[in-house]
Enzyme design. Structure first.
Site, short mmCIF file in Angstrom:
data_model
loop_
_atom_site.label_atom_id
_atom_site.label_comp_id
_atom_site.label_asym_id
_atom_site.label_seq_id
_atom_site.Cartn_x
_atom_site.Cartn_y
_atom_site.Cartn_z
N LYS A 105 0.51 -14.87 51.84
CA LYS A 105 -0.44 -14.68 50.73
C LYS A 105 -0.05 -15.65 49.63
CE LYS A 105 -3.95 -11.95 49.70
NZ LYS A 105 -4.88 -11.36 50.66
N ASP A 145 -9.57 -14.91 48.57
CA ASP A 145 -9.26 -13.54 48.18
C ASP A 145 -9.92 -13.35 46.81
OD1 ASP A 145 -7.49 -11.12 48.97
OD2 ASP A 145 -6.94 -11.44 46.90
N GLY A 223 -16.06 -2.20 42.68
CA GLY A 223 -15.99 -3.64 42.93
C GLY A 223 -17.27 -4.08 43.60
N GLY A 225 -17.96 -7.52 44.32
CA GLY A 225 -17.77 -8.94 44.59
C GLY A 225 -18.09 -9.18 46.04
N ASN A 226 -17.37 -10.09 46.64
CA ASN A 226 -17.63 -10.45 48.03
C ASN A 226 -17.61 -9.22 48.94
OD1 ASN A 226 -16.20 -11.11 50.78
ND2 ASN A 226 -17.47 -12.85 50.23
N GLY A 228 -17.37 -5.72 48.12
CA GLY A 228 -18.17 -4.57 47.69
C GLY A 228 -19.65 -4.75 47.95
P1 NAD Z 1 -14.14 -10.69 44.31
O1 NAD Z 1 -13.43 -11.46 43.29
O2 NAD Z 1 -15.28 -11.32 45.04
O3 NAD Z 1 -14.70 -9.31 43.70
C1 NAD Z 1 -13.88 -8.40 43.01
C2 NAD Z 1 -14.78 -7.37 42.36
O4 NAD Z 1 -13.95 -6.40 41.73
C3 NAD Z 1 -15.69 -7.95 41.27
O5 NAD Z 1 -16.95 -7.33 41.34
C4 NAD Z 1 -14.96 -7.54 39.99
O6 NAD Z 1 -15.83 -7.45 38.88
C5 NAD Z 1 -14.42 -6.19 40.40
N1 NAD Z 1 -13.33 -5.71 39.55
C6 NAD Z 1 -12.27 -6.41 39.08
N2 NAD Z 1 -11.53 -5.61 38.28
C7 NAD Z 1 -12.12 -4.40 38.27
C8 NAD Z 1 -11.85 -3.17 37.62
N3 NAD Z 1 -10.79 -3.03 36.82
N4 NAD Z 1 -12.68 -2.12 37.81
C9 NAD Z 1 -13.77 -2.26 38.62
N5 NAD Z 1 -14.08 -3.40 39.25
C10 NAD Z 1 -13.27 -4.46 39.08
O7 NAD Z 1 -13.01 -10.21 45.34
P2 NAD Z 1 -13.20 -9.74 46.83
O8 NAD Z 1 -13.01 -10.91 47.72
O9 NAD Z 1 -14.43 -8.90 46.93
O10 NAD Z 1 -11.88 -8.83 47.02
C11 NAD Z 1 -11.83 -7.48 46.58
C12 NAD Z 1 -10.65 -6.79 47.22
O11 NAD Z 1 -10.75 -6.86 48.64
C13 NAD Z 1 -9.28 -7.39 46.88
O12 NAD Z 1 -8.32 -6.37 46.82
C14 NAD Z 1 -9.00 -8.29 48.07
O13 NAD Z 1 -7.60 -8.51 48.25
C15 NAD Z 1 -9.56 -7.43 49.18
N6 NAD Z 1 -9.91 -8.20 50.38
C16 NAD Z 1 -10.78 -9.22 50.34
C17 NAD Z 1 -11.09 -9.89 51.51
C18 NAD Z 1 -12.12 -11.01 51.54
O14 NAD Z 1 -12.49 -11.43 52.64
N7 NAD Z 1 -12.64 -11.45 50.42
C19 NAD Z 1 -10.48 -9.54 52.73
C20 NAD Z 1 -9.58 -8.46 52.72
C21 NAD Z 1 -9.30 -7.80 51.54
#
Ligand code: NAD
Length: 440
Positions: A105, A145, A223, A225-226, A228
């Site tokens: 990571k 991420d 969340g 983002g990607n 959620g």
């Molecule tokens: P992202 O940056 O696309 O989205 C993150 C989301 O979380 C955003 O909507 C942001 O506004 C929200 N957020 C941030 N702080 C917050 C808070 N305090 N309260 C509520 N919402 C909050 O990130 P992502 O890629 O969607 O990743 C989200 C999680 O999933 C992370 O823990 C990441 O490690 C995990 N993850 C992601 C992937 C991937 O393929 N992107 C794979 C495995 C795990």
């Protein structure tokens, strides 16, 4: 929120499961350490002419199962212990979902929304140069991420190409240095949606095992983002009722159900993008909520809504000893990495809440990253339908295996996922002829 050190939690999870399994002591010692930790200084000239110094991290936890693999996170809270824990969880996750990768990571400590696109690109390219000797398609393969995306992965590939222009390296090997790339740069169909899609498949498979139907089950997602956004979309398609959504700026609760979660996405996007990289809209900009009988809530309130299923898909350490007792959901699908602290987990277990652990629930992202890496190295291009079909199969198998391990060892799904991962790693390790006889 709770500030439990994620690396201490990871070590405890390893210790407890290793004891239960009787893991070889030498292997336990190896997994309690990182193969390599890297911390670099990243000075860049900002657009206003000043020089700002950022810190970048990459942790390569273990590569018994294959090349190191794991995302890059751009966030103000990134530090060495967080990255160590996330790298350890990647080793475990890759073993659970059965892809031939070890765990890594990385990240940069920064608030990405405070940088312009030009500054972000400079920083990413400098970080790539500093990691040049330790990353590569057969060494260590980063991915997106939190706050990193395909555009950022594209800059990494391009910098890797420039820096390697004098070496003999195939086009496929060049592209396979990172996954989660834009499609036109060798990205895989389906990668953007993969973690959310995979999470939805895990939940559906687990409900089948538990003899429950998804129809009408209510869901709240932290969340948007990607991860959620896509899990909301796929769960809605399967008949779940999405009633709560939030991001860092705020949340909405619509007890009657949000009719079309894609509308919220469009509404976020309408607000425009900052630096061409980050969305500035929020789920709370959703205008239809009042018409549907909904209301605004604070982001952290999402965790305590009266729902059947809670999906943390943002940060770690959000379910803690402070709020676990107030959680009403009966099932938690951990799509964020490490959303539940040790104390929070104990309380949930005592209450009988079924927690589908992160290292299973969000493994769809890395499974599709594996597909992308595989396609690059073989110069293939699979259709989205092919990718999602293969991903669905992988998630169903992993869910079945974690569930049956939990029955065999009479343990929680979390502990079962660790047991499954450690058994696989131990088997590979023994096959590599690292005899452990002398360590006992
Ligand atoms: P992202 O940056 O696309 O989205 C993150 C989301 O979380 C955003 O909507 C942001 O506004 C929200 N957020 C941030 N702080 C917050 C808070 N305090 N309260 C509520 N919402 C909050 O990130 P992502 O890629 O969607 O990743 C989200 C999680 O999933 C992370 O823990 C990441 O490690 C995990 N993850 C992601 C992937 C991937 O393929 N992107 C794979 C495995 C795990």
């Amino acid at each position: 929120m709770n500030n439990e050190n994620p690396w201490i939690r990871a070590l405890l999870q390893l210790t407890q499961t290793s004891e239960k399994l009787g893991l070889d002591k030498l292997l336990f010692s190896m997994l309690s350490e990182q193969d390599r930790t890297i911390e670099v200084s990243l000075p860049i000239q900002m657009e206003n002419g000043s020089i700002k110094v950022f810190r970048g991290f990459r942790v390569q936890h273990n590569n018994i199962q294959g090349p190191y693999k794991g995302g890059l996170r751009y966030h103000p809270k990134v530090d060495m212990d967080e990255v160590k824990a996330l790298a350890f969880w990647m080793t475990m996750k890759n073993a659970v979902v059965g892809v031939p990768f070890g765990g890594a990571k990385g990240g940069i400590t920064l608030d990405p929304k405070s940088l312009s696109e030009i500054e972000l690109e400079k920083l990413t390219r400098l970080f790539t140069k500093k990691l040049l000797d330790v990353i590569g398609p057969y060494k260590d393969v980063p991915a997106p991420d939190m706050n990193t995306n395909s555009k950022i992965m594209g800059w990494i590939v391009d910098e890797f190409r420039i820096q390697n222009s004098e070496f003999r390296i195939t086009k496929g090997e060049m592209l396979a240095v990172v996954t989660g790339k834009p499609l036109e740069m060798g990205g895989s169909e389906g990668r953007v949606a993969a973690t959310g899609f995979g999470g939805a498949q895990v939940l559906i498979s687990m409900l089948k095992k538990l003899g429950k139907s998804p129809k009408g089950l209510t869901v709240a997602i932290m969340g948007f983002g990607n991860v959620g956004r896509f899990v909301a979309h796929f769960l809605q398609k399967e008949g779940f009722k999405i009633v709560g959504l939030c991001d860092s700026r705020g949340g909405i609760y619509v007890p009657s159900g949000i009719e079309d979660t894609e509308e919220i996405n469009r509404c976020k996007e309408e607000k425009g993008f900052l630096s061409g990289c980050y969305c500035v809209g929020s789920v709370c900009d959703f205008k239809n909520k009042k018409k549907l009988g909904g209301r605004d809530i604070k982001p952290e309130d999402i965790l305590e809504l009266p729902v059947d299923i809670l999906v943390p898909a943002a940060l770690e350490n959000v379910i803690t000893s402070d709020n676990a007792d107030k959680i009403k959901a009966k099932i938690i699908l951990e799509l964020a990495n490490g959303p539940t602290t040790l104390e929070g987990d104990k309380i949930l277990n005592k209450k009988g809440v079924i927690v589908i652990p992160d290292i299973l629930a969000n493994s769809g992202g890395v499974a599709t990253s594996y597909f992308e890496w595989y396609q690059n190295l073989r110069d293939e291009h699979w259709t989205k339908e092919e990718v999602l079909k293969k991903l669905k199969e992988k998630m169903e198998i992993a869910t079945k295996e974690v569930y049956s391990t939990s029955l065999e060892y009479k343990t929680t799904l979390r502990e079962a996922a660790y047991i499954l991962a450690l058994k696989r790693i131990e088997k590979s390790w023994r096959n590599q002829n690292f005899s452990s006889k002398n360590s006992k």
